[in-house]
Design a protein around this motif. Structure first.
Motif, PDB file in Angstrom:
ATOM      1  N   UNK A   1       0.818  -1.219   0.000  1.00  0.00           N
ATOM      2  CA  UNK A   1       0.000   0.000   0.000  1.00  0.00           C
ATOM      3  C   UNK A   1       0.854   1.272   0.000  1.00  0.00           C
ATOM      4  N   UNK A   2       2.158   1.112   0.125  1.00  0.00           N
ATOM      5  CA  UNK A   2       3.034   2.273   0.154  1.00  0.00           C
ATOM      6  C   UNK A   2       2.904   3.104   1.412  1.00  0.00           C
ATOM      7  N   UNK A   3       2.548   2.466   2.525  1.00  0.00           N
ATOM      8  CA  UNK A   3       2.355   3.185   3.780  1.00  0.00           C
ATOM      9  C   UNK A   3       3.656   3.436   4.524  1.00  0.00           C
ATOM     10  N   UNK A   4       4.727   2.735   4.142  1.00  0.00           N
ATOM     11  CA  UNK A   4       6.031   2.928   4.765  1.00  0.00           C
ATOM     12  C   UNK A   4       7.087   3.095   3.684  1.00  0.00           C
ATOM     13  N   UNK A   5       8.201   3.687   4.054  1.00  0.00           N
ATOM     14  CA  UNK A   5       9.321   3.869   3.137  1.00  0.00           C
ATOM     15  C   UNK A   5      10.141   2.580   3.131  1.00  0.00           C
ATOM     16  N   UNK A   6       9.937   1.750   2.121  1.00  0.00           N
ATOM     17  CA  UNK A   6      10.575   0.437   2.065  1.00  0.00           C
ATOM     18  C   UNK A   6      12.081   0.522   1.903  1.00  0.00           C
ATOM     19  N   UNK A   7      12.607   1.673   1.519  1.00  0.00           N
ATOM     20  CA  UNK A   7      14.054   1.805   1.339  1.00  0.00           C
ATOM     21  C   UNK A   7      14.790   1.948   2.664  1.00  0.00           C
ATOM     22  N   UNK A   8      14.042   2.183   3.743  1.00  0.00           N
ATOM     23  CA  UNK A   8      14.685   2.407   5.040  1.00  0.00           C
ATOM     24  C   UNK A   8      15.170   1.126   5.695  1.00  0.00           C
ATOM     25  N   UNK A   9      14.536  -0.014   5.400  1.00  0.00           N
ATOM     26  CA  UNK A   9      14.842  -1.233   6.146  1.00  0.00           C
ATOM     27  C   UNK A   9      14.625  -2.462   5.271  1.00  0.00           C
ATOM     28  N   UNK A  10      15.264  -3.551   5.677  1.00  0.00           N
ATOM     29  CA  UNK A  10      15.018  -4.841   5.050  1.00  0.00           C
ATOM     30  C   UNK A  10      14.003  -5.591   5.902  1.00  0.00           C
ATOM     31  N   UNK A  11      13.328  -6.564   5.289  1.00  0.00           N
ATOM     32  CA  UNK A  11      12.316  -7.349   5.993  1.00  0.00           C
ATOM     33  C   UNK A  11      12.760  -8.814   6.037  1.00  0.00           C
ATOM     34  N   UNK A  12      12.722  -9.395   7.209  1.00  0.00           N
ATOM     35  CA  UNK A  12      13.055 -10.813   7.391  1.00  0.00           C
ATOM     36  C   UNK A  12      11.843 -11.518   7.985  1.00  0.00           C
ATOM     37  N   UNK A  13      11.782 -12.826   7.757  1.00  0.00           N
ATOM     38  CA  UNK A  13      10.634 -13.614   8.220  1.00  0.00           C
ATOM     39  C   UNK A  13      11.130 -14.828   8.997  1.00  0.00           C
ATOM     40  N   UNK A  14      10.609 -15.006  10.210  1.00  0.00           N
ATOM     41  CA  UNK A  14      10.951 -16.143  11.057  1.00  0.00           C
ATOM     42  C   UNK A  14       9.679 -16.691  11.692  1.00  0.00           C
ATOM     43  N   UNK A  15       9.688 -17.972  12.106  1.00  0.00           N
ATOM     44  CA  UNK A  15       8.497 -18.520  12.774  1.00  0.00           C
ATOM     45  C   UNK A  15       8.216 -17.797  14.086  1.00  0.00           C
ATOM     46  N   UNK A  16       6.963 -17.819  14.472  1.00  0.00           N
ATOM     47  CA  UNK A  16       6.578 -17.224  15.749  1.00  0.00           C
ATOM     48  C   UNK A  16       7.241 -17.991  16.896  1.00  0.00           C
ATOM     49  N   UNK A  17       7.749 -17.305  17.928  1.00  0.00           N
ATOM     50  CA  UNK A  17       8.486 -17.990  18.989  1.00  0.00           C
ATOM     51  C   UNK A  17       7.636 -18.680  20.045  1.00  0.00           C
ATOM     52  N   UNK A  18       6.334 -18.822  19.828  1.00  0.00           N
ATOM     53  CA  UNK A  18       5.510 -19.532  20.807  1.00  0.00           C
ATOM     54  C   UNK A  18       5.942 -20.978  20.955  1.00  0.00           C
ATOM     55  N   UNK A  19       6.535 -21.526  19.885  1.00  0.00           N
ATOM     56  CA  UNK A  19       7.094 -22.884  19.954  1.00  0.00           C
ATOM     57  C   UNK A  19       8.243 -22.978  18.971  1.00  0.00           C
ATOM     58  N   UNK A  20       9.149 -23.905  19.247  1.00  0.00           N
ATOM     59  CA  UNK A  20      10.301 -24.080  18.368  1.00  0.00           C
ATOM     60  C   UNK A  20       9.910 -24.938  17.160  1.00  0.00           C
ATOM     61  N   UNK A  21      10.560 -24.740  16.017  1.00  0.00           N
ATOM     62  CA  UNK A  21      10.240 -25.530  14.815  1.00  0.00           C
ATOM     63  C   UNK A  21      10.747 -26.955  14.935  1.00  0.00           C
ATOM     64  N   UNK A  22      10.433 -27.786  13.954  1.00  0.00           N
ATOM     65  CA  UNK A  22      10.958 -29.145  13.913  1.00  0.00           C
ATOM     66  C   UNK A  22      12.478 -29.088  13.925  1.00  0.00           C
ATOM     67  N   UNK A  23      13.090 -29.883  14.783  1.00  0.00           N
ATOM     68  CA  UNK A  23      14.537 -29.817  14.937  1.00  0.00           C
ATOM     69  C   UNK A  23      14.933 -29.081  16.189  1.00  0.00           C
ATOM     70  N   UNK A  24      13.959 -28.366  16.811  1.00  0.00           N
ATOM     71  CA  UNK A  24      14.188 -27.770  18.107  1.00  0.00           C
ATOM     72  C   UNK A  24      15.029 -26.513  18.113  1.00  0.00           C
ATOM     73  N   UNK A  25      15.633 -26.268  19.263  1.00  0.00           N
ATOM     74  CA  UNK A  25      16.387 -25.036  19.502  1.00  0.00           C
ATOM     75  C   UNK A  25      17.523 -24.834  18.501  1.00  0.00           C
ATOM     76  N   UNK A  26      18.303 -25.875  18.147  1.00  0.00           N
ATOM     77  CA  UNK A  26      19.405 -25.638  17.203  1.00  0.00           C
ATOM     78  C   UNK A  26      18.936 -25.079  15.862  1.00  0.00           C
ATOM     79  N   UNK A  27      17.811 -25.579  15.355  1.00  0.00           N
ATOM     80  CA  UNK A  27      17.294 -25.081  14.079  1.00  0.00           C
ATOM     81  C   UNK A  27      16.834 -23.628  14.223  1.00  0.00           C
ATOM     82  N   UNK A  28      16.106 -23.336  15.312  1.00  0.00           N
ATOM     83  CA  UNK A  28      15.644 -21.965  15.533  1.00  0.00           C
ATOM     84  C   UNK A  28      16.823 -21.014  15.703  1.00  0.00           C
ATOM     85  N   UNK A  29      17.811 -21.427  16.482  1.00  0.00           N
ATOM     86  CA  UNK A  29      18.976 -20.573  16.722  1.00  0.00           C
ATOM     87  C   UNK A  29      19.728 -20.292  15.430  1.00  0.00           C
TER      88      UNK A  29
END
Length: 369
Positions: A326-354
């Motif tokens: 929607x162009x509501x933010x200046x996308x040139x200011x920052x990069x965007x990363x995506x990670x699973x929500x920390x409510x639980x660890x992914x398959x493989x446990x803490x080492x994979x999340x870390x």
């Protein structure tokens, strides 16, 4: 040759191997392929099934000199010099040490090393004035549109909206100054938990979750807790709603060496009832308010040093994608990363999340200890 740093798990012996071996993390396919491509690693690296996942990952054989620095199961950081051409991976160990810091002292008798002590978190109570450094910044003054929004004024009169609340409309919290409850963590005496250093609006990194607190959960804290709209203290309230998520987030983010702000895509909207794990209903009226508020928070006037926005979960990713499209933010200011929500660890446990968090930080140009 090129120097790289890899992380893995050290084992003194493991089934097929009769000598010490380090399994390189991360063991999941996508992350492993990304790691190989990023470091220009080719197929002549010896592989064996990872003990925890069964998936084949690169393995390293440390020399006896390096092997004596570890105990069985330690997380190992290894510095290597490797070839980066298609003729294969000739490599040389440059250094190896435990994840907790620099090289550990070698023991005189490798076969009789004592187990490492269990990590202990010690909290030192500090007042808000003491904790805030010259380079940090608290929540800026909140604009009127944030404080005066009411979910119950939804034009479609959704039952979920009618039963939801804006944090600033609750009796006793009309003067609340924070935008995100996760900006600080407070103990029963009213002192901030200094280890929870995730409330800096001069942040380099915004960690955006999708959690909405529950109306009844917050209301029950009013008059009983010195800061009802604060992050659940998992040291003092380990079974409280949101405590497990906060504990996991703390464990994953505490070693990222930059200024951090933790927030929620749902900002100060409280969902009905007392169930912190309850689903969040979709409503365009509420969504537009959240997007407008997040755009305000991500503006250079509020977060002038923002370089990375980390979306923790699908709801946060969805909202940030909407902000950008929607162009509501200046996308040139920052990069965007995506990670699973920390409510639980992914398959493989803490080492994979870390490993995933470490990769995100590295790609953002941030040091991880």
């Amino acid at each position: 040759m090129r120097e790289i740093e890899v992380e893995g798990t050290f084992y003194e012996t493991r089934g097929w191997s009769k000598r010490p071996v380090i399994y390189v993390d991360p063991p999941d396919d996508v992350a492993l392929n990304d790691w190989r491509n990023e470091n220009k690693l080719y197929t002549r690296w010896l592989e064996h099934p990872h003990p925890r996942t069964g998936k084949k990952v690169p393995v390293l054989y440390p020399s006896p000199t390096f092997a004596t620095r570890f105990n069985d199961g330690d997380t190992a950081i290894v510095k290597l010099a490797v070839r980066t051409d298609s003729r294969g991976n000739g490599m040389k160990f440059l250094d190896a040490f435990r994840r907790s810091g620099g090289p550990a002292k070698r023991t005189q008798e490798p076969t009789a090393r004592p187990a490492p002590p269990a990590p202990v978190v010690r909290r030192v109570a500090k007042s808000r004035a003491v904790q805030t450094s010259k380079s940090s910044k608290r929540t800026p003054p909140l604009p009127k549109f944030i404080r005066e929004f009411r979910p119950a004024e939804c034009p479609d009169k959704h039952p979920w909206c009618l039963a939801s609340k804006n944090i600033y409309e609750l009796p006793g919290l009309t003067d609340e100054s924070k935008l995100f409850g996760t900006e600080c963590m407070v103990d029963a005496t009213g002192r901030e938990v200094s280890e929870w250093a995730f409330g800096d609006w001069n942040c380099d990194m915004l960690l955006l979750m999708q959690d909405a607190a529950a109306v009844d959960g917050i209301s029950a804290r009013i008059g009983k807790h010195p800061d009802p709209f604060s992050a659940r203290n998992f040291w003092d309230e380990p079974s409280a709603g949101g405590a497990a998520t906060n504990r996991n987030l703390y464990n994953l983010a505490r070693n990222i060496q930059c200024r951090r702000l933790v927030g929620s895509a749902l900002i100060g909207i409280l969902k009905p009832g007392s169930d912190y794990s309850g689903s969040i209903r979709e409503c365009e009226y509420v969504r537009n308010h959240c997007l407008r508020t997040l755009a305000w928070a991500m503006d250079a006037k509020q977060t002038p040093n923002l370089r990375t926005v980390v979306c923790l979960g699908t709801k946060a990713s969805d909202f940030v994608s909407d902000l950008l499209s929607r162009g509501l933010v200046d996308a040139s200011r920052f990069r965007v990363a995506h990670l699973p929500h920390p409510s639980r660890y992914p398959a493989g446990g803490i080492p994979v999340a870390t490993a995933a968090w470490r990769r995100m930080a590295t790609e953002s140009g941030v040091v991880v200890h």
